[in-house]
Design an enzyme around this catalytic site. Sequence first.
Site, PDB file in Angstrom:
ATOM      1  N   HIS A  67       2.494 -45.319 -32.164  1.00  0.00           N
ATOM      2  CA  HIS A  67       1.321 -46.549 -32.081  1.00  0.00           C
ATOM      3  C   HIS A  67       1.629 -46.870 -30.702  1.00  0.00           C
ATOM      4  O   HIS A  67       0.647 -46.809 -29.639  1.00  0.00           O
ATOM      5  CB  HIS A  67       2.262 -47.539 -33.270  1.00  0.00           C
ATOM      6  CG  HIS A  67       1.968 -47.365 -34.241  1.00  0.00           C
ATOM      7  ND1 HIS A  67       2.748 -46.832 -35.427  1.00  0.00           N
ATOM      8  CD2 HIS A  67       0.315 -47.173 -34.688  1.00  0.00           C
ATOM      9  CE1 HIS A  67       1.827 -47.475 -36.637  1.00  0.00           C
ATOM     10  NE2 HIS A  67       0.250 -47.588 -36.041  1.00  0.00           N
ATOM     11  N   ARG A 119      -4.925 -55.042 -35.396  1.00  0.00           N
ATOM     12  CA  ARG A 119      -4.358 -54.631 -35.895  1.00  0.00           C
ATOM     13  C   ARG A 119      -3.316 -56.053 -35.412  1.00  0.00           C
ATOM     14  O   ARG A 119      -2.749 -55.692 -35.123  1.00  0.00           O
ATOM     15  CB  ARG A 119      -3.512 -53.514 -35.133  1.00  0.00           C
ATOM     16  CG  ARG A 119      -3.851 -52.421 -35.336  1.00  0.00           C
ATOM     17  CD  ARG A 119      -3.607 -51.171 -34.635  1.00  0.00           C
ATOM     18  NE  ARG A 119      -3.279 -49.235 -35.189  1.00  0.00           N
ATOM     19  CZ  ARG A 119      -4.328 -48.841 -35.347  1.00  0.00           C
ATOM     20  NH1 ARG A 119      -5.224 -49.541 -33.519  1.00  0.00           N
ATOM     21  NH2 ARG A 119      -4.479 -47.469 -35.243  1.00  0.00           N
ATOM     22  N   ARG A 169      -7.493 -56.871 -40.510  1.00  0.00           N
ATOM     23  CA  ARG A 169      -6.894 -55.787 -40.689  1.00  0.00           C
ATOM     24  C   ARG A 169      -5.601 -56.722 -41.218  1.00  0.00           C
ATOM     25  O   ARG A 169      -4.456 -57.494 -40.909  1.00  0.00           O
ATOM     26  CB  ARG A 169      -6.088 -54.740 -40.578  1.00  0.00           C
ATOM     27  CG  ARG A 169      -4.940 -54.105 -41.476  1.00  0.00           C
ATOM     28  CD  ARG A 169      -4.522 -52.244 -41.050  1.00  0.00           C
ATOM     29  NE  ARG A 169      -4.000 -52.762 -39.678  1.00  0.00           N
ATOM     30  CZ  ARG A 169      -3.212 -51.282 -39.333  1.00  0.00           C
ATOM     31  NH1 ARG A 169      -4.032 -50.244 -39.865  1.00  0.00           N
ATOM     32  NH2 ARG A 169      -2.693 -51.604 -38.184  1.00  0.00           N
ATOM     33  N   GLU A 177      -5.241 -44.766 -46.942  1.00  0.00           N
ATOM     34  CA  GLU A 177      -4.950 -44.000 -45.441  1.00  0.00           C
ATOM     35  C   GLU A 177      -3.310 -43.236 -46.560  1.00  0.00           C
ATOM     36  O   GLU A 177      -2.438 -42.330 -45.695  1.00  0.00           O
ATOM     37  CB  GLU A 177      -3.751 -45.363 -44.819  1.00  0.00           C
ATOM     38  CG  GLU A 177      -5.408 -45.557 -44.028  1.00  0.00           C
ATOM     39  CD  GLU A 177      -3.862 -47.353 -43.450  1.00  0.00           C
ATOM     40  OE1 GLU A 177      -3.254 -46.819 -42.087  1.00  0.00           O
ATOM     41  OE2 GLU A 177      -3.654 -48.033 -43.879  1.00  0.00           O
ATOM     42  N   ASN A 229      -5.502 -41.364 -39.175  1.00  0.00           N
ATOM     43  CA  ASN A 229      -3.401 -41.411 -38.749  1.00  0.00           C
ATOM     44  C   ASN A 229      -2.160 -41.164 -39.846  1.00  0.00           C
ATOM     45  O   ASN A 229      -1.473 -39.876 -39.689  1.00  0.00           O
ATOM     46  CB  ASN A 229      -3.072 -42.529 -37.728  1.00  0.00           C
ATOM     47  CG  ASN A 229      -4.233 -43.448 -36.807  1.00  0.00           C
ATOM     48  OD1 ASN A 229      -4.785 -41.985 -36.180  1.00  0.00           O
ATOM     49  ND2 ASN A 229      -4.048 -44.374 -36.511  1.00  0.00           N
ATOM     50  N   ASP A 230      -2.156 -42.614 -41.043  1.00  0.00           N
ATOM     51  CA  ASP A 230      -1.823 -42.407 -42.115  1.00  0.00           C
ATOM     52  C   ASP A 230      -2.089 -41.116 -42.599  1.00  0.00           C
ATOM     53  O   ASP A 230      -1.258 -40.337 -43.460  1.00  0.00           O
ATOM     54  CB  ASP A 230      -1.407 -43.844 -42.427  1.00  0.00           C
ATOM     55  CG  ASP A 230      -0.199 -44.406 -41.355  1.00  0.00           C
ATOM     56  OD1 ASP A 230       0.501 -43.856 -41.448  1.00  0.00           O
ATOM     57  OD2 ASP A 230      -0.645 -45.687 -41.456  1.00  0.00           O
ATOM     58  N   ARG A 290       4.217 -39.023 -38.510  1.00  0.00           N
ATOM     59  CA  ARG A 290       3.210 -39.730 -37.092  1.00  0.00           C
ATOM     60  C   ARG A 290       4.187 -39.010 -36.131  1.00  0.00           C
ATOM     61  O   ARG A 290       3.320 -39.472 -34.667  1.00  0.00           O
ATOM     62  CB  ARG A 290       2.626 -39.848 -37.550  1.00  0.00           C
ATOM     63  CG  ARG A 290       2.957 -41.513 -37.506  1.00  0.00           C
ATOM     64  CD  ARG A 290       1.965 -42.113 -37.972  1.00  0.00           C
ATOM     65  NE  ARG A 290       1.099 -43.626 -36.963  1.00  0.00           N
ATOM     66  CZ  ARG A 290       0.128 -43.723 -37.262  1.00  0.00           C
ATOM     67  NH1 ARG A 290       0.034 -44.369 -38.615  1.00  0.00           N
ATOM     68  NH2 ARG A 290      -0.515 -44.451 -36.619  1.00  0.00           N
ATOM     69  N   CYS A 292     -11.898 -45.184 -38.325  1.00  0.00           N
ATOM     70  CA  CYS A 292     -10.840 -45.689 -37.852  1.00  0.00           C
ATOM     71  C   CYS A 292      -9.607 -45.477 -37.310  1.00  0.00           C
ATOM     72  O   CYS A 292      -8.887 -45.619 -36.493  1.00  0.00           O
ATOM     73  CB  CYS A 292     -10.343 -46.877 -37.912  1.00  0.00           C
ATOM     74  SG  CYS A 292      -9.227 -47.554 -39.262  1.00  0.00           S
TER      75      CYS A 292
HETATM   76  C1  PEP Z   1      -4.792 -45.787 -39.287  1.00  0.00           C
HETATM   77  O1  PEP Z   1      -3.456 -45.143 -39.391  1.00  0.00           O
HETATM   78  O2  PEP Z   1      -5.203 -44.549 -39.683  1.00  0.00           O
HETATM   79  C2  PEP Z   1      -5.029 -46.189 -39.008  1.00  0.00           C
HETATM   80  C3  PEP Z   1      -5.501 -46.788 -37.977  1.00  0.00           C
HETATM   81  O3  PEP Z   1      -4.002 -47.293 -38.510  1.00  0.00           O
HETATM   82  P1  PEP Z   1      -2.335 -47.273 -38.065  1.00  0.00           P
HETATM   83  O4  PEP Z   1      -2.395 -46.624 -36.540  1.00  0.00           O
HETATM   84  O5  PEP Z   1      -2.346 -48.930 -37.485  1.00  0.00           O
HETATM   85  O6  PEP Z   1      -1.037 -46.732 -38.788  1.00  0.00           O
HETATM   86 MG    MG Z   2      -1.734 -46.986 -40.206  1.00  0.00          MG
END
Ligand code: PEP
Ligand code: MG
Length: 592
Positions: free
Chosen positions: A196, A304, A340, A443, A466-467, A477, A514
Amino acid sequence: MPENPRPETRKHGVAVSAGIAVGRAYLVGRDSLKAPRHHIDSDDVDTEVARLKKALAAADKQLEKVKDKLASEHESDYHIISAHQLMLHDEHLADAALGYIRTENICAEWALRKAVDDIAGVFNTIEDDYLRERMSDVEFVYERVLRNLLGRDTGPLSPPPDAVVVAYDLSPADTSTLHKAAVAGLITDAGGRTSHTAIIARAHEIPAVVGLENITETVETDDLLIVDGGAGVVIINPTAATVARYREEQWRQVAAGAQLLTLRDLPAETKCGQARVQLFANIDSPEELDDAIEYGAEGIGLVRTEYLYMTSDALPDEETHVHNATSMVQRMAGRPATLRTFDLGADKLARFLEDAKLEEANPALGLRSIRLCLADLGMPLFRTQLRGLLRASVHGPLRIMFPMISGVAELRAAKAVLEDVRAELRREGVPFDEHIKVGIMIEMPSAALTADVLAKEADFFSIGTNDLIQYTMAVDRVNELVSYLYEPLHPALLRLIGGVAEAARHAGISVTVCGEMAGDPTVVPVLLGLGIQELSMSAVAIPEVKSVVRAMTLAGARGLVDDVLTLPTADDVRAAVHAYMDTLGLAAKSSG
Ligand code: PEP
Ligand code: MG
């Protein structure tokens, strides 16, 4: 004193936020860590002793790892780190601190500070400047142990303007305050492309390189640094010639960015005219809306909202949610805003979670995100947020999105709470948009593989790559040790994304990507070929992604995907994608 007493050195890390920064090093940690000071019950002495021992052992292990990675020419660094390790076992530090816990019944942090203060008292009487300055090594060791005790950094950062922040790692909340201080760049030991911290650095256009492993050990406060966030390179003590070269490159990049901005009012339409892609922005707070609009976002694909909980000690109340969401919807003036519900836990911490003292061995697999929303924490957090979002929905097209949904049962549970809140508002005569769209993030593999059934009960999907990568590849990650496995172009990922896109198409619902992949220009043709036509990313990435969309054809993207879906490894996929980018006359830049 010579102008540049130490030689120019280069370090390579993970390139997470493009741009060039030249500035003086500002080391973070020492001053911003607040050590609690409180007395403990006699019954708790053993627990505190065990805590401190655990923190000392963890610090030792981390330093060992740093040493393992040091190249042979860094012999002196090696010795300093060994000395730090010795301090961890030194009677004046470790034994003294453990002794303080037992004799004075105080917490581990306080005991450690007392031991360090005792040592400082001795150091202060030393006449020799060099030796006296070694106290900074004791403080460094203290800081590392304290970090381990606390589990994270605390306190706001206040770097001077144009500094390059150098940290082991930064909490997202700390990173998010950095733009206000107008720092030039950010470099960290830990982290990966989708930590993040990295995401926030990109959103705030702070050139950043992470995963440098031992940069906090190598750089000293006020060292001159160059950060090349696009190439993942950090130069310590550059020569005047190197600085001049990078300044020139900095200007070239600024000019190229300005050129891309001229695309702002043009549609993200493929060259063939067959596909009109929607480009949205990911944001944390209303302050980022101006940038989103400036870069040409057609809506907000991901808010977020957890940042409301992370940046303040107080829990956001219903009015705060109403105000926050309303300001976004109004500013977007008819363009959709997808909020979200709070996605806290793992590396996104809030005060109330600290107070709840959740002891989890695997927070990324634990009580986080929607699980936290649905958990009974003795506070109506989720309902409060839902009431706020629903109330704001009368001001424009607001969409609600649930994070980390594992399958239909969890979606139904979340929707049941929402339904209950809607009924409550109706009873109270409070207006809201009865047709509000409610979607989910995909995710985790369990959601991707059941996308067909989820699509029957969700109004839209947003793929959080990302997740999704983290959970598909079983790779943390934010762990730089396994970041080589964090592969957006892994065949497994492409199949999962393709499957979700197909399920959404079949059910007639929209699907956005996203995660950070969406803003990677090199990956965009693959996503389009897989059937994705909505992308949400850091606003700053929009112009370049748009330029790629406008240069490609849908048939070309589909042909590329037919090809890459037969390939066995991510490297093969990457090679094919780069070859495709070459045919468009675009140089492939990143993609992992
Ligand atoms: C993701 O997991 O791709 C996402 C957009 O959420 P975050 O990065 O806030 O976990
Ligand atoms: Mg995520």
